[in-house]
Write a protein that holds these residues in place. Structure first.
Motif, mmCIF file in Angstrom:
data_model
loop_
_atom_site.group_PDB
_atom_site.id
_atom_site.type_symbol
_atom_site.label_atom_id
_atom_site.label_comp_id
_atom_site.label_asym_id
_atom_site.label_seq_id
_atom_site.Cartn_x
_atom_site.Cartn_y
_atom_site.Cartn_z
ATOM 1 N N THR A 16 0.880 -1.180 0.000
ATOM 2 C CA THR A 16 0.000 0.000 0.000
ATOM 3 C C THR A 16 0.911 1.222 0.000
ATOM 4 N N PRO A 17 0.382 2.401 -0.278
ATOM 5 C CA PRO A 17 1.202 3.590 -0.011
ATOM 6 C C PRO A 17 1.395 3.652 1.501
ATOM 7 N N ILE A 18 2.430 4.328 1.958
ATOM 8 C CA ILE A 18 2.520 4.533 3.405
ATOM 9 C C ILE A 18 1.841 5.861 3.706
ATOM 10 N N TYR A 19 1.058 5.861 4.763
ATOM 11 C CA TYR A 19 0.130 6.971 5.004
ATOM 12 C C TYR A 19 0.775 8.086 5.809
ATOM 13 N N TYR A 20 0.453 9.324 5.418
ATOM 14 C CA TYR A 20 0.941 10.474 6.199
ATOM 15 C C TYR A 20 0.273 10.446 7.559
ATOM 16 N N VAL A 21 1.083 10.529 8.595
ATOM 17 C CA VAL A 21 0.515 10.375 9.940
ATOM 18 C C VAL A 21 -0.235 11.598 10.440
ATOM 19 N N PRO B 65 -7.053 8.409 10.026
ATOM 20 C CA PRO B 65 -7.423 7.455 8.980
ATOM 21 C C PRO B 65 -8.886 7.614 8.548
ATOM 22 N N HIS B 66 -9.111 7.578 7.245
ATOM 23 C CA HIS B 66 -10.478 7.710 6.751
ATOM 24 C C HIS B 66 -10.756 6.691 5.647
ATOM 25 N N LEU B 67 -11.948 6.794 5.107
ATOM 26 C CA LEU B 67 -12.407 5.875 4.069
ATOM 27 C C LEU B 67 -11.405 5.700 2.922
ATOM 28 N N THR C 289 3.499 3.745 7.688
ATOM 29 C CA THR C 289 3.285 5.196 7.785
ATOM 30 C C THR C 289 4.490 6.002 7.323
ATOM 31 N N ASP C 290 4.162 7.136 6.719
ATOM 32 C CA ASP C 290 5.118 8.072 6.127
ATOM 33 C C ASP C 290 5.257 9.219 7.136
ATOM 34 N N GLU C 291 6.400 9.320 7.794
ATOM 35 C CA GLU C 291 6.443 10.146 8.997
ATOM 36 C C GLU C 291 7.331 11.378 8.915
ATOM 37 N N VAL D 25 10.938 14.232 1.156
ATOM 38 C CA VAL D 25 10.149 13.167 1.782
ATOM 39 C C VAL D 25 9.740 12.048 0.806
ATOM 40 N N TRP D 26 9.611 12.359 -0.479
ATOM 41 C CA TRP D 26 9.182 11.297 -1.405
ATOM 42 C C TRP D 26 10.286 10.294 -1.709
ATOM 43 N N ILE D 27 11.528 10.749 -1.790
ATOM 44 C CA ILE D 27 12.596 9.763 -2.061
ATOM 45 C C ILE D 27 12.745 8.860 -0.832
ATOM 46 N N VAL E 127 -1.742 2.324 -5.479
ATOM 47 C CA VAL E 127 -1.716 3.742 -5.090
ATOM 48 C C VAL E 127 -3.019 4.417 -5.504
ATOM 49 N N GLY E 128 -3.285 5.596 -4.939
ATOM 50 C CA GLY E 128 -4.392 6.414 -5.431
ATOM 51 C C GLY E 128 -3.887 7.214 -6.625
ATOM 52 N N LYS E 129 -4.823 7.677 -7.450
ATOM 53 C CA LYS E 129 -4.417 8.356 -8.689
ATOM 54 C C LYS E 129 -3.614 9.628 -8.410
ATOM 55 N N ASP E 130 -3.804 10.221 -7.217
ATOM 56 C CA ASP E 130 -3.100 11.463 -6.883
ATOM 57 C C ASP E 130 -1.600 11.267 -6.701
ATOM 58 N N ILE E 131 -1.177 10.043 -6.436
ATOM 59 C CA ILE E 131 0.258 9.849 -6.172
ATOM 60 C C ILE E 131 0.891 8.943 -7.222
ATOM 61 N N LEU E 132 0.266 8.907 -8.388
ATOM 62 C CA LEU E 132 0.786 8.036 -9.446
ATOM 63 C C LEU E 132 2.121 8.536 -9.994
ATOM 64 N N ALA F 298 -3.311 2.561 -10.186
ATOM 65 C CA ALA F 298 -3.817 3.797 -9.557
ATOM 66 C C ALA F 298 -5.335 3.746 -9.493
ATOM 67 N N HIS F 299 -5.856 3.669 -8.276
ATOM 68 C CA HIS F 299 -7.319 3.626 -8.143
ATOM 69 C C HIS F 299 -7.888 5.038 -8.065
ATOM 70 N N GLY F 300 -9.213 5.112 -8.145
ATOM 71 C CA GLY F 300 -9.882 6.415 -8.150
ATOM 72 C C GLY F 300 -10.146 6.935 -6.746
ATOM 73 N N TRP F 301 -10.837 8.034 -6.673
ATOM 74 C CA TRP F 301 -11.129 8.688 -5.403
ATOM 75 C C TRP F 301 -12.603 8.617 -5.073
ATOM 76 N N TRP F 302 -12.871 8.551 -3.782
ATOM 77 C CA TRP F 302 -14.259 8.568 -3.300
ATOM 78 C C TRP F 302 -14.679 9.999 -3.014
ATOM 79 N N THR F 303 -15.903 10.303 -3.413
ATOM 80 C CA THR F 303 -16.554 11.490 -2.875
ATOM 81 C C THR F 303 -17.618 10.966 -1.909
ATOM 82 N N LYS G 103 -16.680 16.345 -2.198
ATOM 83 C CA LYS G 103 -15.318 16.010 -1.847
ATOM 84 C C LYS G 103 -15.284 15.729 -0.338
ATOM 85 N N MET G 104 -14.507 14.713 0.060
ATOM 86 C CA MET G 104 -14.416 14.432 1.494
ATOM 87 C C MET G 104 -13.421 15.418 2.104
ATOM 88 N N SER G 105 -13.852 16.218 3.062
ATOM 89 C CA SER G 105 -12.889 17.155 3.643
ATOM 90 C C SER G 105 -13.277 17.519 5.062
HETATM 91 N N1 MSP Z 1 2.488 9.443 2.105
HETATM 92 C C1 MSP Z 1 2.029 9.442 0.768
HETATM 93 C C2 MSP Z 1 2.275 8.115 0.093
HETATM 94 C C3 MSP Z 1 3.703 7.669 0.081
HETATM 95 S S1 MSP Z 1 3.883 6.097 -0.675
HETATM 96 C C4 MSP Z 1 5.515 5.887 -0.826
HETATM 97 C C5 MSP Z 1 0.522 9.746 0.738
HETATM 98 N N2 MSP Z 1 -0.151 9.489 1.850
HETATM 99 S S2 MSP Z 1 -1.709 9.825 2.066
HETATM 100 O O1 MSP Z 1 -1.971 9.399 3.409
HETATM 101 O O2 MSP Z 1 -1.960 11.186 1.768
HETATM 102 O O3 MSP Z 1 -2.536 9.019 1.036
HETATM 103 C C6 MSP Z 1 -2.473 7.654 0.950
HETATM 104 C C7 MSP Z 1 -3.493 7.067 0.019
HETATM 105 O O4 MSP Z 1 -4.840 7.368 0.392
HETATM 106 C C8 MSP Z 1 -3.344 7.524 -1.416
HETATM 107 O O5 MSP Z 1 -3.257 6.386 -2.240
HETATM 108 C C9 MSP Z 1 -4.599 8.287 -1.687
HETATM 109 O O6 MSP Z 1 -4.995 8.178 -3.017
HETATM 110 C C10 MSP Z 1 -5.593 7.605 -0.771
HETATM 111 N N3 MSP Z 1 -6.735 8.458 -0.552
HETATM 112 C C11 MSP Z 1 -6.804 9.590 0.218
HETATM 113 N N4 MSP Z 1 -8.058 10.119 0.090
HETATM 114 C C12 MSP Z 1 -8.805 9.372 -0.766
HETATM 115 C C13 MSP Z 1 -10.148 9.364 -1.198
HETATM 116 N N5 MSP Z 1 -11.010 10.317 -0.867
HETATM 117 N N6 MSP Z 1 -10.543 8.320 -1.978
HETATM 118 C C14 MSP Z 1 -9.723 7.271 -2.293
HETATM 119 N N7 MSP Z 1 -8.469 7.257 -1.900
HETATM 120 C C15 MSP Z 1 -7.924 8.359 -1.287
HETATM 121 O O7 MSP Z 1 0.030 10.172 -0.291
#
Ligand code: MSP
Length: 526
Positions: free
Chosen positions: A13-18, A22-24, A53-55, A232-234, A265-270, A294-299, A304-306
């Motif tokens: 999976t991508p590693i998530y920004y801490v 965590p959300h959908l 996690t991406d820290e 941070v990306w490298i 990955v999500g399409k935003d980080i392709l 690269a998968h799509g995004w959920w609304t 937009k989810m925010s």
């Molecule tokens: N830290 C980077 C990834 C580094 S990988 C070497 C990052 N983290 S993130 O926490 O912002 O996002 C992680 C993933 O969550 C991404 O694949 C992103 O597309 C996904 N999503 C975040 N919001 C989303 C939606 N609303 N819908 C679907 N996926 C989404 O990017």
């Protein structure tokens, strides 16, 4: 598979920004990987499934400052929010990596040194636009401007002007080699629409990439110049190597699992994964991964989810409302994987009730309670099979798995699930036409055959559901008396069919019908 040694399969999976809760969206990416990891394990592969996690980076640094704690204590704490998802969502990850771990810092520095030795890194000055939210650099030509002069990235993130000494990676030199790589590996970037976007981005010309920062220190120190921390990306991308033991390329995991089979990955980080990452790897003399999807995004209900809209869906909200397996199922069932999707509670409820409660749950309940009541509480002995019995069994014991395998290898989760739904519907239609309750008096032997066929089809459906709804599928198999060692996908065949005489207890419901809340009824009507 034919060889004795299981084939390796490495999925990440991508590693998530801490800094985020965590959300959908995060759950979606990891559930998709979990389903593939489970499917491959059940299909006989040696699987390694990585998340984490991406820290580092400015974004996390600023979040820590806002929380009033040092970044290490901050990340120690918030990274637990992501780790806890493993239990909540029943992920089967084999490792959980944090980029602040010593093993990772060592790997990131080693990769840097390889790039330096290859002559792909030089020191210069960066001046340009940076979006902290995306942790990405942008060219002037990519930006728009608000009336008050704020520069905005295509993602909607605000940009700031950055001017500092920086190391650069010679990305411009990799343009032709990247294009040749895409050409020779047509499945490398999927879906095709994303692949085309990446190819045209690379064809439009690549600029060298700034890969270090000096105006903050929350990152991996650049070897030999600790005034700089790595971009941070490298640092983050290297996690995929760290978890295999890199820089020790003789480590057993590295040898069997690199190159990765799939980075999801999500399409935003392709762009980071499909352009920068293969260039870094090739420059360091390592093979690029086999595939990036690269998968799509959920609304959410069309929006937009925010945080500011207050509509962010937390995974535990879904689990509380629909159940764990129901949530996992819905996320992958609802939207063709790769497309954007809209989350609606009305749809979730409808899917869960129609396909899981009324479909599969009801099939199981009807079949087992009839067997329990009418066949001495044990699996009946089938007699000669009629063509309609054979047709149903042929799909269940043979073609369904072949089709699911093909769809999952192409990351078409929705189509894989559709195979299961189709067979469930066919089996429910078969009960109605065969009417075993009527056969009880007229032809008990035929009733036994019909119920046997139904139970066997249910066994196959439960086996196929394991990756998607692991707990519920296990309960179905328990009720059918299928032993643990008979749950691999290789058992989806006639030779492993249910044994007549197996005791069948009164069934317990697997997928309860969910009650429709008043507001959801209105949403569905509107
Ligand atoms: N830290 C980077 C990834 C580094 S990988 C070497 C990052 N983290 S993130 O926490 O912002 O996002 C992680 C993933 O969550 C991404 O694949 C992103 O597309 C996904 N999503 C975040 N919001 C989303 C939606 N609303 N819908 C679907 N996926 C989404 O990017």
């Amino acid at each position: 598979m034919t060889t004795g040694k299981p084939e390796p399969y490495y999925i990440t999976t991508p590693i998530y920004y801490v800094n985020d809760i965590p959300h959908l969206g995060h759950t979606y990416t990891t559930v998709a990987c979990d389903v593939l990891a489970r499917f491959k394990r059940l299909d006989g592969y040696d699987v390694k499934f990585l998340t984490g996690t991406d820290e580092h980076g400015l974004k996390v640094h600023q979040a820590a400052a806002k929380a009033g704690i040092d970044p290490q204590s901050f990340t120690d704490k918030v990274s637990q929010n992501f780790r806890a998802l493993t239990d909540l969502m029943n992920y089967s990850n084999d490792d959980f990596i944090r980029t602040t771990e010593p093993r990772h810092i060592k790997a990131a520095q080693a990769l840097w040194k390889k790039l330096e030795e290859a002559g792909d890194i030089y020191l210069d000055t960066y001046s340009g636009w940076y979006a902290v939210r995306d942790e990405a650099y942008y060219g002037e030509d990519e930006l728009t401007e608000t009336p008050d002069g704020q520069k905005i990235a295509p993602s909607g993130a605000a940009c700031e002007w950055v001017e500092e000494e920086s190391y650069f990676f010679r990305l411009s030199a990799w343009e032709e080699r990247l294009l040749a790589f895409y050409e020779n590996n047509p499945g490398f970037i999927q879906p095709d629409v994303r692949r085309n976007e990446v190819v045209s981005f690379v064809k439009s010309g690549l600029r060298d990439l700034s890969i270090s920062r000096t105006n903050f220190d929350w990152g991996v120190p650049v070897p030999g110049n600790d005034k700089h921390v790595m971009y941070v990306w490298i640092d983050a991308l290297t996690n995929y190597l760290t978890a295999l033991g890199y820089p020790d390329t003789d480590a057993p995991d590295f040898k069997s699992f690199w190159p990765a089979d799939l980075h999801m990955v999500g399409k935003d980080i392709l762009r980071f994964h499909a352009v920068y990452w293969p260039a870094f790897l090739m420059a360091a003399g390592l093979e690029p991964p086999k595939r990036i999807f690269a998968h799509g995004w959920w609304t959410i209900e069309g929006q937009k989810m925010s945080k500011s809209l207050g509509n962010v869906i937390a995974p535990h909200d879904l689990v509380d409302r629909y159940g764990l397996d129901q949530t996992r199922y819905f996320l992958l069932r609802e939207v063709p994987f790769g497309n954007d999707g809209n989350f609606s509670h009305a749809h979730a409820l409808q899917r869960v009730n129609s396909e899981l409660a009324n479909g599969l749950g009801n099939l199981m309940q009807r079949t087992l309670s009839m067997i329990h009541k009418n066949c001495d509480q044990k699996m009946p002995e089938p007699q000669d099979l009629a063509p309609e019995d054979q047709a149903l069994l042929a799909v269940a014991q043979d073609t369904m798995l072949q089709r699911i395998r093909k769809h999952l290898d192409a990351q078409k989760f929705h189509l894989a699930i559709e195979e299961i739904v189709k067979l469930t519907n066919d089996a429910n239609a078969y009960i109605d036409t065969q009417a075993p309750w009527k056969l009880k008096k007229e032809n008990p032997a035929r009733m036994g055959t019909v119920l046997y066929v139904l139970a066997e089809v249910t066994r196959c459906l439960a086996l196929a559901m394991q990756p998607f709804t692991p707990d519920s599928a296990a309960r179905m198999l328990d009720q059918l008396g299928v032993a643990d060692e008979k749950r691999a996908l290789s058992c989806l065949c006639a030779a492993e069919a249910l044994r007549p005489g197996t005791p069948i207890a009164a069934p317990e419901g697997i997928f309860p019908r969910l009650v429709v809340a008043e507001e959801t009824k209105q949403e569905a009507a509107g």
